[in-house]
Design a protein around this motif. Structure first.
Motif, PDB file in Angstrom:
ATOM      1  N   ALA A  25     -18.224  29.454  32.874  1.00 21.72           N
ATOM      2  CA  ALA A  25     -18.059  28.736  31.604  1.00 21.72           C
ATOM      3  C   ALA A  25     -16.961  27.682  31.701  1.00 21.72           C
ATOM      4  N   GLU A  26     -15.853  28.023  32.365  1.00 18.51           N
ATOM      5  CA  GLU A  26     -14.771  27.052  32.542  1.00 18.51           C
ATOM      6  C   GLU A  26     -15.215  25.886  33.405  1.00 18.51           C
ATOM      7  N   ARG A  27     -15.950  26.187  34.452  1.00 19.94           N
ATOM      8  CA  ARG A  27     -16.454  25.133  35.342  1.00 19.94           C
ATOM      9  C   ARG A  27     -17.430  24.229  34.595  1.00 19.94           C
ATOM     10  N   ASP A  28     -18.319  24.811  33.797  1.00 24.40           N
ATOM     11  CA  ASP A  28     -19.270  24.017  33.019  1.00 24.40           C
ATOM     12  C   ASP A  28     -18.556  23.136  31.995  1.00 24.40           C
ATOM     13  N   ARG A  29     -17.543  23.688  31.350  1.00 24.58           N
ATOM     14  CA  ARG A  29     -16.785  22.912  30.371  1.00 24.58           C
ATOM     15  C   ARG A  29     -16.069  21.744  31.037  1.00 24.58           C
ATOM     16  N   SER A  30     -15.515  21.981  32.216  1.00 25.40           N
ATOM     17  CA  SER A  30     -14.831  20.920  32.949  1.00 25.40           C
ATOM     18  C   SER A  30     -15.808  19.824  33.365  1.00 25.40           C
ATOM     19  N   GLU A  31     -16.964  20.214  33.888  1.00 28.42           N
ATOM     20  CA  GLU A  31     -17.956  19.224  34.309  1.00 28.42           C
ATOM     21  C   GLU A  31     -18.499  18.454  33.108  1.00 28.42           C
ATOM     22  N   LYS A  32     -18.674  19.133  31.993  1.00 28.88           N
ATOM     23  CA  LYS A  32     -19.180  18.474  30.786  1.00 28.88           C
ATOM     24  C   LYS A  32     -18.192  17.420  30.296  1.00 28.88           C
ATOM     25  N   SER A  33     -16.896  17.729  30.335  1.00 28.12           N
ATOM     26  CA  SER A  33     -15.907  16.749  29.890  1.00 28.12           C
ATOM     27  C   SER A  33     -15.851  15.552  30.835  1.00 28.12           C
ATOM     28  N   ILE A  34     -16.043  15.784  32.136  1.00 22.56           N
ATOM     29  CA  ILE A  34     -16.076  14.668  33.087  1.00 22.56           C
ATOM     30  C   ILE A  34     -17.289  13.793  32.823  1.00 22.56           C
ATOM     31  N   TYR A  35     -18.441  14.407  32.572  1.00 21.17           N
ATOM     32  CA  TYR A  35     -19.651  13.634  32.278  1.00 21.17           C
ATOM     33  C   TYR A  35     -19.503  12.824  30.997  1.00 21.17           C
ATOM     34  N   LYS A  36     -18.846  13.393  29.992  1.00 20.64           N
ATOM     35  CA  LYS A  36     -18.633  12.664  28.744  1.00 20.64           C
ATOM     36  C   LYS A  36     -17.733  11.455  28.979  1.00 20.64           C
ATOM     37  N   ALA A  37     -16.685  11.630  29.759  1.00 22.84           N
ATOM     38  CA  ALA A  37     -15.783  10.514  30.041  1.00 22.84           C
ATOM     39  C   ALA A  37     -16.514   9.419  30.823  1.00 22.84           C
TER      40      ALA A  37
ATOM     41  N   ARG B  23     -19.748   8.824  30.717  1.00 24.35           N
ATOM     42  CA  ARG B  23     -20.674   8.217  29.764  1.00 24.35           C
ATOM     43  C   ARG B  23     -19.962   7.201  28.884  1.00 24.35           C
ATOM     44  N   ASN B  24     -18.758   7.538  28.448  1.00 18.97           N
ATOM     45  CA  ASN B  24     -18.006   6.634  27.590  1.00 18.97           C
ATOM     46  C   ASN B  24     -17.647   5.336  28.314  1.00 18.97           C
ATOM     47  N   VAL B  25     -17.285   5.436  29.572  1.00 16.37           N
ATOM     48  CA  VAL B  25     -16.975   4.236  30.350  1.00 16.37           C
ATOM     49  C   VAL B  25     -18.226   3.373  30.501  1.00 16.37           C
ATOM     50  N   ILE B  26     -19.357   4.004  30.778  1.00 17.41           N
ATOM     51  CA  ILE B  26     -20.611   3.257  30.926  1.00 17.41           C
ATOM     52  C   ILE B  26     -21.004   2.598  29.603  1.00 17.41           C
ATOM     53  N   LEU B  27     -20.806   3.302  28.491  1.00 21.16           N
ATOM     54  CA  LEU B  27     -21.105   2.719  27.179  1.00 21.16           C
ATOM     55  C   LEU B  27     -20.264   1.481  26.912  1.00 21.16           C
ATOM     56  N   CYS B  28     -18.970   1.558  27.188  1.00 22.53           N
ATOM     57  CA  CYS B  28     -18.090   0.413  26.943  1.00 22.53           C
ATOM     58  C   CYS B  28     -18.476  -0.768  27.826  1.00 22.53           C
ATOM     59  N   ALA B  29     -18.733  -0.514  29.092  1.00 27.59           N
ATOM     60  CA  ALA B  29     -19.104  -1.595  30.004  1.00 27.59           C
ATOM     61  C   ALA B  29     -20.442  -2.212  29.615  1.00 27.59           C
ATOM     62  N   SER B  30     -21.401  -1.389  29.249  1.00 23.46           N
ATOM     63  CA  SER B  30     -22.713  -1.931  28.885  1.00 23.46           C
ATOM     64  C   SER B  30     -22.655  -2.690  27.564  1.00 23.46           C
ATOM     65  N   ALA B  31     -21.802  -2.279  26.624  1.00 21.72           N
ATOM     66  CA  ALA B  31     -21.665  -3.021  25.366  1.00 21.72           C
ATOM     67  C   ALA B  31     -21.141  -4.430  25.641  1.00 21.72           C
ATOM     68  N   CYS B  32     -20.134  -4.540  26.482  1.00 26.30           N
ATOM     69  CA  CYS B  32     -19.586  -5.864  26.816  1.00 26.30           C
ATOM     70  C   CYS B  32     -20.597  -6.701  27.591  1.00 26.30           C
ATOM     71  N   LEU B  33     -21.260  -6.099  28.555  1.00 29.87           N
ATOM     72  CA  LEU B  33     -22.235  -6.824  29.371  1.00 29.87           C
ATOM     73  C   LEU B  33     -23.423  -7.302  28.533  1.00 29.87           C
ATOM     74  N   LEU B  34     -23.953  -6.461  27.684  1.00 23.84           N
ATOM     75  CA  LEU B  34     -25.082  -6.857  26.839  1.00 23.84           C
ATOM     76  C   LEU B  34     -24.688  -7.951  25.848  1.00 23.84           C
ATOM     77  N   TYR B  35     -23.494  -7.870  25.290  1.00 24.02           N
ATOM     78  CA  TYR B  35     -23.039  -8.921  24.380  1.00 24.02           C
ATOM     79  C   TYR B  35     -22.982 -10.249  25.119  1.00 24.02           C
ATOM     80  N   TRP B  36     -22.424 -10.238  26.334  1.00 26.69           N
ATOM     81  CA  TRP B  36     -22.320 -11.463  27.113  1.00 26.69           C
ATOM     82  C   TRP B  36     -23.706 -12.002  27.455  1.00 26.69           C
TER      83      TRP B  36
END
Length: 156
Positions: free
Chosen positions: A104-116, A118-131
């Protein structure tokens, strides 16, 4: 915090739909009206660029707006940023050897890494699509003006 990322997800989806509409072939009259409408939308929607930049670098933009009423330690400790958060989670990941950590601890750690990530990809894609949308509209307007100049030269 989750509301900010949900809003950013919707903005990226809307930008992707606009980019798709701009690149689809359509009659000239429809394309001209579509480009003019999207050009009008582009200027007010430019808020997404500083928003994503602040999210990536770790400055909580909504709290910065109320910085006169909220103490500074609350501002800087309230919302984790994406890049430093992602780096810290990668460097301090649990090393599971033996019975030190549970599944459970390992899954929680991996889930938080995946969320982070995802957030970086969202920010980069928002800027790229706007441009991309901005450049597509600008190219189409330049083509329109060149066609008008060509038409004037032909008429003379």
């Amino acid at each position: 915090m989750a509301l900010q990322w949900m809003i950013l997800t919707y903005v990226v989806a809307a930008e992707a739909a606009l980019a798709l509409l701009l690149t689809l072939p359509s009659p000239k009259a429809v394309k001209t009206r579509l480009v003019s409408l999207i050009s009008l939308i582009l200027q007010p929607s430019m808020f997404i660029l500083p928003f994503t930049g602040f999210q990536l670098l770790g400055f909580p933009l909504p709290l910065l707006l109320f910085s006169s009423t909220v103490p500074l330690p609350v501002i800087y400790n309230c919302i984790p940023s994406s890049f430093p958060d992602l780096y810290w989670k990668k460097e301090h990941r649990l090393m599971c050897t033996g019975e030190i950590c549970t599944a459970a601890e390992r899954d929680r750690s991996e889930k938080s890494i995946y969320k982070a990530q995802r957030n970086v990809i969202l920010c980069a894609s928002a800027c790229l699509l706007y441009w991309c949308i901005y450049r597509l509209c600008k190219y189409y307007k330049e083509i329109q003006s060149m066609e008008e100049v060509e038409k004037r030269y032909k008429d003379q």
